[in-house]
Design a protein around this motif. Sequence first.
Motif, PDB file in Angstrom:
ATOM      1  N   ALA A   1       6.851  -4.090 -10.705  1.00 22.73           N
ATOM      2  CA  ALA A   1       8.115  -4.580 -10.272  1.00 22.73           C
ATOM      3  C   ALA A   1       7.838  -4.773  -9.383  1.00 22.73           C
ATOM      4  N   LEU A   2       5.817  -4.315  -8.547  1.00 20.07           N
ATOM      5  CA  LEU A   2       5.651  -5.784  -7.370  1.00 20.07           C
ATOM      6  C   LEU A   2       5.605  -6.810  -7.820  1.00 20.07           C
ATOM      7  N   ILE A   3       5.367  -7.524  -9.317  1.00 22.12           N
ATOM      8  CA  ILE A   3       4.718  -8.455  -9.531  1.00 22.12           C
ATOM      9  C   ILE A   3       6.192  -9.601  -9.241  1.00 22.12           C
ATOM     10  N   GLN A   4       7.181  -9.042 -10.474  1.00 23.21           N
ATOM     11  CA  GLN A   4       8.333  -8.837 -10.327  1.00 23.21           C
ATOM     12  C   GLN A   4       9.076  -9.307  -8.981  1.00 23.21           C
TER      13      GLN A   4
ATOM     14  N   LEU B   1       1.025  -1.351  -0.138  1.00 23.27           N
ATOM     15  CA  LEU B   1      -0.480   0.001  -0.136  1.00 23.27           C
ATOM     16  C   LEU B   1       1.131   1.180  -0.044  1.00 23.27           C
ATOM     17  N   ILE B   2       1.713   1.115   0.846  1.00 25.68           N
ATOM     18  CA  ILE B   2       2.977   2.286   0.596  1.00 25.68           C
ATOM     19  C   ILE B   2       3.706   2.618  -0.657  1.00 25.68           C
ATOM     20  N   ARG B   3       3.820   1.058  -0.983  1.00 24.89           N
ATOM     21  CA  ARG B   3       4.609   1.413  -2.518  1.00 24.89           C
ATOM     22  C   ARG B   3       3.382   2.285  -3.636  1.00 24.89           C
ATOM     23  N   LEU B   4       2.022   1.716  -3.674  1.00 31.23           N
ATOM     24  CA  LEU B   4       1.149   1.815  -4.255  1.00 31.23           C
ATOM     25  C   LEU B   4       0.927   3.489  -3.969  1.00 31.23           C
ATOM     26  N   GLY B   5       0.909   3.678  -2.674  1.00 30.11           N
ATOM     27  CA  GLY B   5       1.119   4.891  -2.738  1.00 30.11           C
ATOM     28  C   GLY B   5       1.344   5.916  -3.192  1.00 30.11           C
ATOM     29  N   LEU B   6       2.476   5.709  -2.628  1.00 34.16           N
ATOM     30  CA  LEU B   6       3.701   6.887  -2.799  1.00 34.16           C
ATOM     31  C   LEU B   6       4.198   7.198  -4.552  1.00 34.16           C
ATOM     32  N   ALA B   7       3.598   5.761  -5.744  1.00 31.70           N
ATOM     33  CA  ALA B   7       3.064   6.105  -6.800  1.00 31.70           C
ATOM     34  C   ALA B   7       1.867   6.780  -7.386  1.00 31.70           C
TER      35      ALA B   7
ATOM     36  N   ALA C   1       9.395   8.689 -18.379  1.00 36.02           N
ATOM     37  CA  ALA C   1      10.503   9.211 -16.742  1.00 36.02           C
ATOM     38  C   ALA C   1       9.204   8.304 -15.731  1.00 36.02           C
ATOM     39  N   ILE C   2       7.930   8.963 -15.441  1.00 30.27           N
ATOM     40  CA  ILE C   2       7.195   8.815 -14.193  1.00 30.27           C
ATOM     41  C   ILE C   2       7.242   6.926 -14.501  1.00 30.27           C
ATOM     42  N   ALA C   3       6.817   6.213 -15.859  1.00 28.88           N
ATOM     43  CA  ALA C   3       7.028   4.732 -15.550  1.00 28.88           C
ATOM     44  C   ALA C   3       8.770   4.077 -15.120  1.00 28.88           C
ATOM     45  N   GLY C   4       9.848   4.471 -14.946  1.00 28.37           N
ATOM     46  CA  GLY C   4      10.879   4.703 -14.448  1.00 28.37           C
ATOM     47  C   GLY C   4      10.886   4.741 -12.937  1.00 28.37           C
ATOM     48  N   LEU C   5      10.398   5.911 -12.763  1.00 29.71           N
ATOM     49  CA  LEU C   5       9.613   6.257 -11.364  1.00 29.71           C
ATOM     50  C   LEU C   5       8.673   5.074 -10.792  1.00 29.71           C
ATOM     51  N   GLY C   6       8.142   5.022 -11.248  1.00 32.76           N
ATOM     52  CA  GLY C   6       7.452   3.909 -10.744  1.00 32.76           C
ATOM     53  C   GLY C   6       7.749   2.005 -10.559  1.00 32.76           C
ATOM     54  N   ILE C   7       8.480   1.396 -11.314  1.00 35.94           N
ATOM     55  CA  ILE C   7       9.744   0.638 -11.059  1.00 35.94           C
ATOM     56  C   ILE C   7      10.458   0.218  -9.953  1.00 35.94           C
ATOM     57  N   ALA C   8      11.137   2.183 -10.045  1.00 38.85           N
ATOM     58  CA  ALA C   8      11.755   2.030  -8.737  1.00 38.85           C
ATOM     59  C   ALA C   8      11.101   2.092  -7.347  1.00 38.85           C
ATOM     60  N   ILE C   9       9.855   2.899  -7.002  1.00 37.68           N
ATOM     61  CA  ILE C   9       9.075   2.784  -5.819  1.00 37.68           C
ATOM     62  C   ILE C   9       8.911   1.253  -5.745  1.00 37.68           C
TER      63      ILE C   9
ATOM     64  N   ILE D   1      10.290  -5.611 -16.440  1.00 40.37           N
ATOM     65  CA  ILE D   1      11.003  -4.016 -15.690  1.00 40.37           C
ATOM     66  C   ILE D   1      10.934  -3.346 -17.526  1.00 40.37           C
ATOM     67  N   ALA D   2      11.413  -4.896 -18.308  1.00 39.25           N
ATOM     68  CA  ALA D   2      11.972  -4.273 -19.689  1.00 39.25           C
ATOM     69  C   ALA D   2      11.024  -4.346 -20.363  1.00 39.25           C
ATOM     70  N   GLN D   3       9.679  -4.991 -20.197  1.00 40.89           N
ATOM     71  CA  GLN D   3       8.385  -4.750 -21.533  1.00 40.89           C
ATOM     72  C   GLN D   3       8.286  -3.360 -20.718  1.00 40.89           C
ATOM     73  N   VAL D   4       7.640  -3.281 -19.841  1.00 41.66           N
ATOM     74  CA  VAL D   4       7.289  -1.766 -18.938  1.00 41.66           C
ATOM     75  C   VAL D   4       8.120  -1.193 -19.843  1.00 41.66           C
ATOM     76  N   VAL D   5       9.258  -0.757 -20.277  1.00 41.83           N
ATOM     77  CA  VAL D   5      10.518   0.374 -20.724  1.00 41.83           C
ATOM     78  C   VAL D   5       9.483   0.671 -21.874  1.00 41.83           C
ATOM     79  N   SER D   6       9.736  -0.825 -22.905  1.00 45.40           N
ATOM     80  CA  SER D   6       9.307  -0.055 -24.113  1.00 45.40           C
ATOM     81  C   SER D   6       8.147  -0.334 -24.268  1.00 45.40           C
ATOM     82  N   GLY D   7       7.192  -0.828 -23.812  1.00 44.83           N
ATOM     83  CA  GLY D   7       5.603  -0.707 -23.494  1.00 44.83           C
ATOM     84  C   GLY D   7       5.323   1.023 -23.510  1.00 44.83           C
ATOM     85  N   VAL D   8       5.725   1.479 -22.752  1.00 47.06           N
ATOM     86  CA  VAL D   8       5.274   2.579 -21.958  1.00 47.06           C
ATOM     87  C   VAL D   8       6.126   3.911 -23.695  1.00 47.06           C
ATOM     88  N   GLY D   9       7.033   3.402 -24.432  1.00 46.27           N
ATOM     89  CA  GLY D   9       6.925   4.349 -25.195  1.00 46.27           C
ATOM     90  C   GLY D   9       6.380   4.573 -26.957  1.00 46.27           C
TER      91      GLY D   9
END
Length: 238
Positions: free
Chosen positions: A52-55, A12-18, A117-125, A84-92
């Motif tokens: 990222a949480l699933i990963q 919940l903290i991670r999703l809330g921060l995202a 950039a915000i997708a990368g931020l979500g991955i980091a969170i 994560i690699a699929q997220v990066v290409s998909g957001v493109g």
Amino acid sequence: MVDMVLSIPEILIRLGLAMLFGGVIGFEREYKNRPAGLRTHILVCMGACVIALIQVEIASSSLRDALNNPDLASVISSDQGRLIAQVVSGVGFLGAGTIIVTKRSVTGLTTAASLWAIAGLGIAIGMGFYGIAITSFVGIFIALTVVNQVIRVPATKKLEIQFIHREETKEFLTEYFEQNRIAIEDVNFDVDFIDDHRIYTNIYTIDLPNNLTYTEVIEELSIYKNITKLRLVSIQSS
């Protein structure tokens, strides 16, 4: 390192921060009336966080299986970069949808970049790298709001000139540019036929000397009888 199970409060903290970080960046984009706004940025950031949480859970499950079954440890593996690699290409592809290219302008580049950039931020969170996430959020926010106020980069401007009588007008324009030391970096040509008359359109990318402005150039050129239309075309990236 062994206990990698994510608790509900941690999720919940991670999703809330995202949601918070995506919402702040999305609000800035929507405030400036850009194609992707508040909800889009929230969903992209939270979606990347979920992946990222699933990963993290996949990696955790693989580690637990390896610890519980030492004989199978050598064949159990988990690539934490695959999803994560699929997220990066998909957001493109998503960002590409915000870019609008017309004959005379390009818009939406900054919004596409902010989604990426915000997708990368979500991955980091989602991965739990809070230091990277918070620092990145501050950097992205500054890039979108403060940088343009502090550093003034003149936009590339193109001068569109519509005219008749090609040879005569071309000679006049060449002479004008030479006399005023205006450097022509690029020029695009076009011609239309209206009522059996040829209407020429030249789009010049020009570099003006310090003692001359675009307004002065337009005022001086507009006096010439063969020129029917003048306007500036700016290349925008927001």
